[in-house]
Design an enzyme around this catalytic site. Sequence first.
Site, PDB file in Angstrom:
ATOM      1  N   SER A   1      28.316  50.471  35.191  1.00 38.90           N
ATOM      2  CA  SER A   1      29.752  50.502  34.893  1.00 38.90           C
ATOM      3  C   SER A   1      30.120  50.157  33.465  1.00 38.90           C
ATOM      4  O   SER A   1      31.293  50.307  33.095  1.00 38.90           O
ATOM      5  CB  SER A   1      30.508  49.576  35.851  1.00 38.90           C
ATOM      6  OG  SER A   1      30.716  50.206  37.093  1.00 38.90           O
TER       7      SER A   1
ATOM      8  N   SER B   1      36.990  47.522  37.377  1.00 38.22           N
ATOM      9  CA  SER B   1      35.849  48.447  37.428  1.00 38.22           C
ATOM     10  C   SER B   1      36.133  49.579  38.403  1.00 38.22           C
ATOM     11  O   SER B   1      35.329  49.906  39.275  1.00 38.22           O
ATOM     12  CB  SER B   1      34.555  47.729  37.822  1.00 38.22           C
ATOM     13  OG  SER B   1      33.424  48.466  37.420  1.00 38.22           O
TER      14      SER B   1
ATOM     15  N   LYS C   1      32.175  52.586  31.330  1.00 34.50           N
ATOM     16  CA  LYS C   1      33.632  52.644  31.258  1.00 34.50           C
ATOM     17  C   LYS C   1      34.166  52.235  29.890  1.00 34.50           C
ATOM     18  O   LYS C   1      35.283  52.614  29.517  1.00 34.50           O
ATOM     19  CB  LYS C   1      34.241  51.779  32.364  1.00 34.50           C
ATOM     20  CG  LYS C   1      33.970  52.285  33.776  1.00 34.50           C
ATOM     21  CD  LYS C   1      34.653  51.412  34.817  1.00 34.50           C
ATOM     22  CE  LYS C   1      34.451  51.960  36.235  1.00 34.50           C
ATOM     23  NZ  LYS C   1      33.087  51.733  36.743  1.00 34.50           N
TER      24      LYS C   1
END
Length: 497
Positions: free
Chosen positions: A125, A328, A128
Amino acid sequence: MPSDVPPQPPRPTSRRRLPVLLAAVLVLVLAVVGLVVVRPGPVERWLADDPAAPSVAPPEPSPVAVLAGTDIGAPMPATDGLRTVLDPLIADTALGGRVHVSVTDALTGQQLFERGGGTGTVPASVTKLLTAVTVLTARGPGYRIPTTAVAGAQPGEVVLVGGGDPTLAAGDKGFYPGAASLKDLAEQVRTALGGTAPTRVVVDSSLYSGPRLEPGWDDDIPTGGYGAQMTALMLDGARKDPKASQGWAERVSQPDLTAGRAFARLLGVPESEVRSGTAPAPPAGSTEATEAPGATGAPVGATGPGAQLGVVQSPPLIRLVDIMISDSDNIIGEALARQVALARGRPASFTGAASAMTEVLSELGLPTEGLALADGSGLSRRNLISPTLLTETLALAASPDRPELGGIFGGLPVGGWSGTLRDRYGSVPGTAAGAGTVRAKTGTLTGVHAIAGVVTTAEGRPLTFAVLTDRVPADGMEPARGALDRIAAALATCGCR
Protein backbone atom coordinates in the site's frame (compact mmCIF):
# COMPACT_ATOMS: atom_id res chain seq x y z
CA MET A 1 -4.25 -10.53 2.29
CA PRO A 2 -3.73 -6.84 2.93
CA SER A 3 -4.31 -5.56 6.43
CA ASP A 4 -3.98 -1.82 5.81
CA VAL A 5 -5.49 -0.99 3.25
CA PRO A 6 2.58 21.17 -15.23
CA PRO A 7 6.12 22.47 -15.90
CA GLN A 8 8.81 19.91 -15.40
CA PRO A 9 10.90 20.77 -12.33
CA PRO A 10 14.53 19.67 -11.99
CA ARG A 11 15.16 16.35 -10.35
CA PRO A 12 15.76 16.75 -6.59
CA THR A 13 19.43 17.17 -5.83
CA SER A 14 21.56 17.29 -2.74
CA ARG A 15 21.41 21.10 -2.73
CA ARG A 16 17.99 22.69 -2.23
CA ARG A 17 17.28 26.32 -1.54
CA LEU A 18 16.38 27.72 1.87
CA PRO A 19 12.64 27.90 1.04
CA VAL A 20 12.58 24.10 1.21
CA LEU A 21 13.41 24.40 4.90
CA LEU A 22 10.36 26.49 5.51
CA ALA A 23 8.14 24.24 3.41
CA ALA A 24 9.25 21.13 5.27
CA VAL A 25 8.59 22.76 8.62
CA LEU A 26 5.13 23.74 7.42
CA VAL A 27 4.41 20.23 6.21
CA LEU A 28 5.47 18.63 9.46
CA VAL A 29 3.12 20.71 11.57
CA LEU A 30 0.01 19.65 9.68
CA ALA A 31 -2.58 18.68 12.26
CA VAL A 32 -3.95 15.18 12.74
CA VAL A 33 -7.16 13.55 13.95
CA GLY A 34 -8.51 15.32 17.00
CA LEU A 35 -6.54 18.55 16.54
CA VAL A 36 -7.27 21.81 14.76
CA VAL A 37 -7.22 21.16 11.02
CA VAL A 38 -4.60 23.44 9.51
CA ARG A 39 -3.96 23.22 5.78
CA PRO A 40 -1.23 25.25 4.10
CA GLY A 41 -1.59 27.98 1.51
CA PRO A 42 -3.96 27.22 -1.36
CA VAL A 43 -5.54 24.15 0.25
CA GLU A 44 -8.05 26.37 2.04
CA ARG A 45 -9.17 27.70 -1.33
CA TRP A 46 -9.48 24.19 -2.75
CA LEU A 47 -11.92 23.30 0.03
CA ALA A 48 -13.65 26.65 0.42
CA ASP A 49 -16.60 25.89 -1.82
CA ASP A 50 -17.52 22.77 0.14
CA PRO A 51 -19.94 23.72 2.92
CA ALA A 52 -19.43 20.32 4.53
CA ALA A 53 -15.73 21.00 5.15
CA PRO A 54 -15.24 22.06 8.77
CA SER A 55 -12.37 24.33 9.73
CA VAL A 56 -12.02 22.68 13.12
CA ALA A 57 -12.32 19.00 13.99
CA PRO A 58 -13.96 17.91 17.26
CA PRO A 59 -11.35 18.15 20.04
CA GLU A 60 -10.08 14.94 21.63
CA PRO A 61 -7.64 14.42 24.48
CA SER A 62 -4.09 13.78 23.27
CA PRO A 63 -2.55 10.58 24.67
CA VAL A 64 0.91 11.45 23.39
CA ALA A 65 2.88 14.47 22.31
CA VAL A 66 2.16 14.57 18.58
CA LEU A 67 4.50 15.85 15.89
CA ALA A 68 7.60 17.06 17.65
CA GLY A 69 8.78 20.42 16.38
CA THR A 70 11.50 20.72 13.77
CA ASP A 71 14.55 22.93 13.88
CA ILE A 72 15.82 24.27 10.57
CA GLY A 73 19.22 24.68 12.15
CA ALA A 74 19.42 21.13 13.47
CA PRO A 75 22.42 19.13 12.24
CA MET A 76 22.01 16.55 9.52
CA PRO A 77 22.76 12.95 10.52
CA ALA A 78 25.98 11.57 9.07
CA THR A 79 25.96 8.55 6.78
CA ASP A 80 28.46 6.66 8.94
CA GLY A 81 26.40 7.36 12.03
CA LEU A 82 23.24 6.16 10.34
CA ARG A 83 25.01 3.03 9.18
CA THR A 84 26.12 2.22 12.71
CA VAL A 85 22.58 2.57 14.02
CA LEU A 86 20.63 1.02 11.14
CA ASP A 87 22.77 -1.91 9.96
CA PRO A 88 21.98 -4.14 12.96
CA LEU A 89 18.27 -3.36 12.73
CA ILE A 90 18.13 -4.08 8.99
CA ALA A 91 19.79 -7.44 9.67
CA ASP A 92 16.86 -8.56 11.85
CA THR A 93 15.79 -11.96 10.50
CA ALA A 94 12.15 -10.99 11.05
CA LEU A 95 12.47 -8.85 7.91
CA GLY A 96 13.20 -11.85 5.70
CA GLY A 97 15.91 -12.15 3.12
CA ARG A 98 15.35 -8.97 1.09
CA VAL A 99 15.29 -5.60 2.83
CA HIS A 100 15.73 -2.33 0.93
CA VAL A 101 16.09 1.03 2.66
CA SER A 102 16.50 4.72 1.84
CA VAL A 103 16.83 7.69 4.21
CA THR A 104 16.83 11.25 2.84
CA ASP A 105 17.19 14.64 4.46
CA ALA A 106 13.77 16.26 4.02
CA LEU A 107 15.21 19.76 3.97
CA THR A 108 17.78 19.32 1.21
CA GLY A 109 16.68 16.15 -0.59
CA GLN A 110 20.12 14.61 0.00
CA GLN A 111 20.17 10.85 0.38
CA LEU A 112 21.89 10.02 3.66
CA PHE A 113 21.66 6.24 3.71
CA GLU A 114 20.61 3.49 1.37
CA ARG A 115 20.70 -0.27 1.28
CA GLY A 116 19.34 -1.46 -2.07
CA GLY A 117 17.68 1.94 -2.29
CA GLY A 118 17.35 1.85 -6.07
CA THR A 119 16.00 -1.70 -6.23
CA GLY A 120 12.39 -2.24 -7.22
CA THR A 121 10.59 -4.06 -4.40
CA VAL A 122 6.97 -5.18 -3.97
CA PRO A 123 5.57 -2.15 -2.11
CA ALA A 124 1.99 -3.06 -1.11
CA SER A 125 0.00 0.00 0.00
CA VAL A 126 2.89 2.48 0.04
CA THR A 127 2.09 2.58 -3.70
CA LYS A 128 -0.65 5.01 -2.70
CA LEU A 129 1.95 7.73 -2.09
CA LEU A 130 2.78 7.67 -5.80
CA THR A 131 -0.91 7.60 -6.69
CA ALA A 132 -1.47 10.68 -4.55
CA VAL A 133 1.40 12.67 -6.05
CA THR A 134 0.50 11.81 -9.63
CA VAL A 135 -3.22 12.56 -9.34
CA LEU A 136 -2.56 15.88 -7.56
CA THR A 137 -0.14 16.76 -10.35
CA ALA A 138 -2.35 15.61 -13.22
CA ARG A 139 -5.76 16.77 -12.01
CA GLY A 140 -5.06 19.34 -9.30
CA PRO A 141 -6.25 19.29 -5.67
CA GLY A 142 -9.57 21.01 -6.36
CA TYR A 143 -10.82 18.76 -9.15
CA ARG A 144 -14.14 16.98 -8.54
CA ILE A 145 -15.25 13.81 -10.31
CA PRO A 146 -18.68 14.13 -11.96
CA THR A 147 -21.53 11.65 -12.09
CA THR A 148 -24.09 12.66 -14.72
CA ALA A 149 -27.54 11.78 -15.92
CA VAL A 150 -28.46 12.33 -19.56
CA ALA A 151 -31.53 11.70 -21.69
CA GLY A 152 -31.53 8.32 -23.39
CA ALA A 153 -32.29 7.46 -26.99
CA GLN A 154 -35.92 6.61 -26.18
CA PRO A 155 -38.52 8.83 -24.45
CA GLY A 156 -38.49 8.31 -20.68
CA GLU A 157 -35.05 6.71 -20.76
CA VAL A 158 -32.47 8.15 -18.35
CA VAL A 159 -28.80 7.23 -18.65
CA LEU A 160 -26.69 7.24 -15.50
CA VAL A 161 -23.10 7.94 -16.55
CA GLY A 162 -20.26 7.01 -14.22
CA GLY A 163 -17.32 9.38 -14.11
CA GLY A 164 -15.25 7.29 -11.71
CA ASP A 165 -16.36 8.70 -8.34
CA PRO A 166 -15.93 5.80 -5.85
CA THR A 167 -17.50 7.73 -2.96
CA LEU A 168 -20.95 8.29 -4.52
CA ALA A 169 -23.82 7.66 -2.09
CA ALA A 170 -27.42 6.66 -2.72
CA GLY A 171 -29.00 8.95 -0.14
CA ASP A 172 -28.12 11.89 2.03
CA LYS A 173 -25.43 9.99 3.91
CA GLY A 174 -23.19 7.24 2.63
CA PHE A 175 -19.95 5.65 3.76
CA TYR A 176 -17.77 8.64 2.82
CA PRO A 177 -18.34 12.05 4.46
CA GLY A 178 -19.37 14.76 2.04
CA ALA A 179 -20.07 12.36 -0.81
CA ALA A 180 -22.24 13.27 -3.79
CA SER A 181 -25.73 11.77 -3.69
CA LEU A 182 -27.87 9.98 -6.24
CA LYS A 183 -30.85 11.43 -4.39
CA ASP A 184 -29.72 14.93 -5.44
CA LEU A 185 -29.13 13.73 -8.97
CA ALA A 186 -32.62 12.19 -9.15
CA GLU A 187 -34.15 15.50 -8.06
CA GLN A 188 -32.29 17.30 -10.84
CA VAL A 189 -33.54 14.75 -13.36
CA ARG A 190 -37.16 15.15 -12.29
CA THR A 191 -36.84 18.94 -12.60
CA ALA A 192 -35.23 18.68 -16.03
CA LEU A 193 -37.89 16.26 -17.32
CA GLY A 194 -40.75 18.41 -16.10
CA GLY A 195 -43.90 16.31 -16.26
CA THR A 196 -42.32 13.42 -18.17
CA ALA A 197 -42.02 10.30 -16.01
CA PRO A 198 -38.82 8.22 -16.33
CA THR A 199 -39.50 4.69 -17.53
CA ARG A 200 -36.04 3.12 -17.81
CA VAL A 201 -32.53 3.56 -16.39
CA VAL A 202 -29.52 2.78 -18.54
CA VAL A 203 -26.21 2.35 -16.71
CA ASP A 204 -23.18 3.65 -18.60
CA SER A 205 -19.90 2.63 -16.95
CA SER A 206 -17.97 2.56 -20.22
CA LEU A 207 -15.44 5.17 -19.04
CA TYR A 208 -13.36 2.34 -17.57
CA SER A 209 -11.92 -0.28 -19.88
CA GLY A 210 -9.97 -3.50 -19.54
CA PRO A 211 -10.33 -6.09 -16.78
CA ARG A 212 -12.19 -5.18 -13.62
CA LEU A 213 -9.68 -7.06 -11.44
CA GLU A 214 -5.90 -6.70 -11.75
CA PRO A 215 -4.22 -10.01 -12.69
CA GLY A 216 -1.58 -9.54 -9.99
CA TRP A 217 -4.11 -9.43 -7.17
CA ASP A 218 -4.19 -12.40 -4.80
CA ASP A 219 -7.07 -14.77 -5.44
CA ASP A 220 -8.87 -13.75 -2.26
CA ILE A 221 -8.84 -10.00 -2.98
CA PRO A 222 -12.19 -9.87 -4.85
CA THR A 223 -13.98 -11.75 -2.06
CA GLY A 224 -11.76 -10.87 0.90
CA GLY A 225 -13.22 -7.45 1.58
CA TYR A 226 -10.22 -5.31 0.61
CA GLY A 227 -10.77 -5.05 -3.15
CA ALA A 228 -13.70 -4.93 -5.55
CA GLN A 229 -14.67 -5.03 -9.19
CA MET A 230 -13.46 -1.71 -10.55
CA THR A 231 -16.22 0.07 -12.45
CA ALA A 232 -16.68 3.75 -13.32
CA LEU A 233 -19.93 3.81 -11.35
CA MET A 234 -20.30 2.53 -7.79
CA LEU A 235 -21.76 3.42 -4.42
CA ASP A 236 -19.78 3.65 -1.18
CA GLY A 237 -16.64 2.07 -2.62
CA ALA A 238 -18.72 -0.94 -3.76
CA ARG A 239 -19.62 -1.82 -0.16
CA LYS A 240 -22.81 -3.76 0.39
CA ASP A 241 -23.46 -1.83 3.59
CA PRO A 242 -22.70 1.91 3.67
CA LYS A 243 -22.57 1.65 7.47
CA ALA A 244 -19.70 -0.84 7.38
CA SER A 245 -16.65 -0.05 9.47
CA GLN A 246 -13.30 0.98 8.03
CA GLY A 247 -11.12 -1.75 6.54
CA TRP A 248 -12.68 -5.08 5.66
CA ALA A 249 -16.13 -4.88 4.11
CA GLU A 250 -18.24 -7.14 1.93
CA ARG A 251 -18.44 -5.76 -1.61
CA VAL A 252 -21.10 -6.09 -4.31
CA SER A 253 -20.32 -8.13 -7.39
CA GLN A 254 -21.74 -5.62 -9.91
CA PRO A 255 -21.06 -2.14 -8.52
CA ASP A 256 -22.37 -0.28 -11.58
CA LEU A 257 -25.68 -2.11 -11.84
CA THR A 258 -26.15 -1.90 -8.07
CA ALA A 259 -25.86 1.88 -8.36
CA GLY A 260 -28.26 1.87 -11.32
CA ARG A 261 -30.88 -0.01 -9.34
CA ALA A 262 -30.59 2.44 -6.45
CA PHE A 263 -31.03 5.32 -8.92
CA ALA A 264 -34.08 3.63 -10.45
CA ARG A 265 -35.73 3.34 -7.04
CA LEU A 266 -35.19 7.06 -6.47
CA LEU A 267 -36.82 7.81 -9.85
CA GLY A 268 -39.70 5.43 -9.30
CA VAL A 269 -38.52 3.12 -12.09
CA PRO A 270 -38.87 -0.67 -11.62
CA GLU A 271 -35.53 -2.44 -11.12
CA SER A 272 -36.51 -4.72 -13.99
CA GLU A 273 -36.09 -1.66 -16.24
CA VAL A 274 -32.39 -1.22 -15.42
CA ARG A 275 -29.85 -2.33 -18.00
CA SER A 276 -26.30 -1.65 -19.11
CA GLY A 277 -25.65 0.54 -22.13
CA THR A 278 -24.02 3.74 -23.33
CA ALA A 279 -25.22 7.30 -23.41
CA PRO A 280 -26.17 8.96 -26.71
CA ALA A 281 -23.75 11.58 -27.98
CA PRO A 282 -24.49 15.00 -26.45
CA PRO A 283 -26.28 17.51 -28.63
CA ALA A 284 -24.05 19.74 -30.76
CA GLY A 285 -22.77 22.74 -28.83
CA SER A 286 -23.44 21.28 -25.40
CA THR A 287 -20.85 21.28 -22.62
CA GLU A 288 -20.14 17.98 -20.95
CA ALA A 289 -19.91 17.73 -17.18
CA THR A 290 -16.33 16.58 -17.32
CA GLU A 291 -15.42 19.92 -18.88
CA ALA A 292 -17.53 21.95 -16.48
CA PRO A 293 -17.27 20.43 -12.99
CA GLY A 294 -19.34 23.21 -11.49
CA ALA A 295 -22.39 22.52 -13.67
CA THR A 296 -25.58 21.54 -11.90
CA GLY A 297 -27.91 20.18 -14.52
CA ALA A 298 -29.81 21.28 -17.59
CA PRO A 299 -32.73 23.66 -18.11
CA VAL A 300 -36.22 22.24 -18.09
CA GLY A 301 -37.17 21.08 -21.56
CA ALA A 302 -33.64 20.24 -22.75
CA THR A 303 -34.44 16.55 -22.94
CA GLY A 304 -33.37 15.41 -26.40
CA PRO A 305 -31.16 12.31 -26.62
CA GLY A 306 -27.82 12.95 -24.92
CA ALA A 307 -28.97 16.15 -23.20
CA GLN A 308 -27.61 16.49 -19.68
CA LEU A 309 -30.36 16.19 -17.08
CA GLY A 310 -28.21 16.57 -13.98
CA VAL A 311 -24.76 16.24 -12.47
CA VAL A 312 -23.30 15.77 -9.01
CA GLN A 313 -19.66 16.11 -8.00
CA SER A 314 -17.35 14.20 -5.72
CA PRO A 315 -15.48 15.90 -2.89
CA PRO A 316 -12.29 17.61 -4.15
CA LEU A 317 -9.39 15.30 -4.95
CA ILE A 318 -7.35 16.57 -2.04
CA ARG A 319 -9.99 15.16 0.28
CA LEU A 320 -10.05 11.84 -1.57
CA VAL A 321 -6.27 11.68 -1.34
CA ASP A 322 -6.49 12.30 2.38
CA ILE A 323 -8.97 9.42 2.83
CA MET A 324 -6.96 7.11 0.59
CA ILE A 325 -3.79 7.60 2.61
CA SER A 326 -5.21 7.77 6.13
CA ASP A 327 -7.53 4.77 5.69
CA SER A 328 -5.45 2.94 3.07
CA ASP A 329 -8.59 2.80 0.92
CA ASN A 330 -7.81 0.54 -2.04
CA ILE A 331 -10.90 1.41 -4.06
CA ILE A 332 -10.18 5.13 -3.89
CA GLY A 333 -6.59 4.34 -4.83
CA GLU A 334 -7.66 2.60 -8.01
CA ALA A 335 -10.16 5.33 -8.88
CA LEU A 336 -7.56 8.08 -8.46
CA ALA A 337 -5.04 6.19 -10.59
CA ARG A 338 -7.61 6.15 -13.39
CA GLN A 339 -8.05 9.90 -13.03
CA VAL A 340 -4.36 10.23 -13.84
CA ALA A 341 -4.97 8.17 -16.98
CA LEU A 342 -7.95 10.28 -18.02
CA ALA A 343 -6.06 13.52 -17.45
CA ARG A 344 -3.28 12.24 -19.73
CA GLY A 345 -5.59 10.94 -22.45
CA ARG A 346 -4.93 7.28 -21.65
CA PRO A 347 -7.49 4.50 -21.29
CA ALA A 348 -9.00 4.41 -17.80
CA SER A 349 -7.74 0.89 -17.16
CA PHE A 350 -5.11 -0.72 -14.95
CA THR A 351 -2.52 -0.52 -17.72
CA GLY A 352 -3.52 2.97 -18.82
CA ALA A 353 -3.32 4.26 -15.24
CA ALA A 354 0.07 2.62 -14.63
CA SER A 355 1.48 4.11 -17.82
CA ALA A 356 0.16 7.59 -17.04
CA MET A 357 1.43 7.50 -13.46
CA THR A 358 4.91 6.48 -14.63
CA GLU A 359 4.89 9.31 -17.16
CA VAL A 360 3.98 11.90 -14.51
CA LEU A 361 6.64 10.65 -12.10
CA SER A 362 9.26 10.88 -14.81
CA GLU A 363 8.19 14.43 -15.71
CA LEU A 364 8.53 15.40 -12.05
CA GLY A 365 12.18 14.44 -12.27
CA LEU A 366 11.84 11.49 -9.91
CA PRO A 367 13.99 8.32 -10.29
CA THR A 368 11.86 5.73 -12.06
CA GLU A 369 14.61 3.11 -12.49
CA GLY A 370 13.28 -0.19 -11.19
CA LEU A 371 9.70 1.09 -11.24
CA ALA A 372 6.96 -1.20 -12.50
CA LEU A 373 3.34 -0.27 -11.79
CA ALA A 374 0.32 -2.49 -12.26
CA ASP A 375 -2.29 -0.70 -10.13
CA GLY A 376 -2.78 2.36 -7.95
CA SER A 377 -3.68 0.72 -4.64
CA GLY A 378 -0.71 -1.57 -4.10
CA LEU A 379 -2.79 -4.75 -4.05
CA SER A 380 -0.91 -6.13 -7.03
CA ARG A 381 2.23 -8.20 -6.50
CA ARG A 382 3.38 -7.04 -9.94
CA ASN A 383 4.17 -3.58 -8.57
CA LEU A 384 7.84 -2.77 -7.98
CA ILE A 385 8.95 0.52 -6.37
CA SER A 386 12.36 1.52 -5.07
CA PRO A 387 12.78 3.05 -1.60
CA THR A 388 14.72 5.91 -3.19
CA LEU A 389 11.76 6.82 -5.39
CA LEU A 390 9.58 6.99 -2.29
CA THR A 391 11.95 9.16 -0.24
CA GLU A 392 12.57 11.54 -3.16
CA THR A 393 8.82 11.75 -3.78
CA LEU A 394 8.22 12.73 -0.17
CA ALA A 395 11.02 15.30 -0.32
CA LEU A 396 9.60 16.79 -3.52
CA ALA A 397 6.16 17.04 -1.93
CA ALA A 398 7.71 19.24 0.79
CA SER A 399 9.15 21.61 -1.80
CA PRO A 400 7.67 25.12 -2.16
CA ASP A 401 7.90 24.57 -5.92
CA ARG A 402 5.05 22.05 -5.77
CA PRO A 403 2.56 23.35 -3.15
CA GLU A 404 -0.24 21.18 -4.54
CA LEU A 405 1.66 18.05 -3.50
CA GLY A 406 1.74 18.97 0.18
CA GLY A 407 -1.71 17.42 0.48
CA ILE A 408 -0.16 13.97 0.73
CA PHE A 409 1.07 14.71 4.25
CA GLY A 410 -2.33 15.54 5.75
CA GLY A 411 -3.48 11.92 5.77
CA LEU A 412 -0.25 10.25 6.84
CA PRO A 413 -0.91 8.21 10.00
CA VAL A 414 1.00 9.23 13.11
CA GLY A 415 2.79 6.65 15.23
CA GLY A 416 0.79 5.73 18.34
CA TRP A 417 -1.96 8.12 17.34
CA SER A 418 -3.89 7.63 14.11
CA GLY A 419 -4.73 5.47 11.10
CA THR A 420 -2.76 2.29 10.50
CA LEU A 421 -0.14 3.40 13.04
CA ARG A 422 -2.61 4.02 15.86
CA ASP A 423 -1.68 0.81 17.70
CA ARG A 424 2.02 0.83 16.85
CA TYR A 425 5.05 2.50 18.45
CA GLY A 426 4.85 1.65 22.12
CA SER A 427 3.89 -1.96 22.75
CA VAL A 428 6.89 -3.47 20.93
CA PRO A 429 10.28 -3.01 22.64
CA GLY A 430 12.47 -0.41 20.97
CA THR A 431 9.64 1.43 19.20
CA ALA A 432 8.29 3.94 21.76
CA ALA A 433 10.44 6.81 20.43
CA GLY A 434 8.41 6.74 17.22
CA ALA A 435 5.16 7.72 18.96
CA GLY A 436 4.24 11.20 17.82
CA THR A 437 7.38 11.59 15.70
CA VAL A 438 6.82 9.08 12.87
CA ARG A 439 4.29 9.86 10.14
CA ALA A 440 4.12 7.15 7.54
CA LYS A 441 2.15 5.09 5.05
CA THR A 442 2.29 1.38 5.70
CA GLY A 443 1.92 -1.53 3.30
CA THR A 444 1.06 -5.16 3.96
CA LEU A 445 0.44 -8.20 1.81
CA THR A 446 1.20 -11.76 2.81
CA GLY A 447 5.00 -11.85 2.92
CA VAL A 448 5.29 -8.13 2.05
CA HIS A 449 5.77 -5.39 4.62
CA ALA A 450 6.66 -1.75 3.98
CA ILE A 451 6.69 1.66 5.58
CA ALA A 452 7.50 5.07 4.08
CA GLY A 453 7.12 8.52 5.54
CA VAL A 454 8.71 11.31 7.56
CA VAL A 455 10.34 11.34 10.98
CA THR A 456 11.91 14.06 13.11
CA THR A 457 15.19 13.24 14.83
CA ALA A 458 15.82 13.94 18.49
CA GLU A 459 17.60 17.14 17.46
CA GLY A 460 14.73 18.30 15.26
CA ARG A 461 15.96 17.34 11.78
CA PRO A 462 13.14 16.04 9.52
CA LEU A 463 14.00 12.97 7.42
CA THR A 464 12.12 11.00 4.80
CA PHE A 465 12.53 7.24 4.94
CA ALA A 466 11.33 4.07 3.26
CA VAL A 467 11.86 0.44 4.25
CA LEU A 468 10.51 -2.31 1.96
CA THR A 469 10.78 -6.06 2.42
CA ASP A 470 9.01 -8.64 0.29
CA ARG A 471 10.28 -12.04 1.46
CA VAL A 472 8.91 -12.33 4.96
CA PRO A 473 7.50 -15.72 6.04
CA ALA A 474 3.73 -15.87 5.68
CA ASP A 475 3.26 -16.11 9.45
CA GLY A 476 5.76 -13.36 10.24
CA MET A 477 3.60 -10.23 10.04
CA GLU A 478 3.84 -9.08 13.66
CA PRO A 479 7.62 -9.61 14.04
CA ALA A 480 8.21 -7.87 10.70
CA ARG A 481 6.11 -4.87 11.71
CA GLY A 482 8.01 -4.60 14.97
CA ALA A 483 11.31 -4.68 13.10
CA LEU A 484 10.15 -1.94 10.71
CA ASP A 485 9.00 0.20 13.60
CA ARG A 486 12.33 -0.18 15.39
CA ILE A 487 14.08 1.23 12.32
CA ALA A 488 11.83 4.29 12.20
CA ALA A 489 12.07 4.76 15.99
CA ALA A 490 15.86 4.60 15.77
CA LEU A 491 15.77 7.49 13.29
CA ALA A 492 13.66 9.45 15.78
CA THR A 493 16.34 9.08 18.48
CA CYS A 494 19.27 9.51 16.14
CA GLY A 495 21.93 12.18 16.32
CA CYS A 496 24.06 9.83 14.24
CA ARG A 497 27.08 12.10 13.78
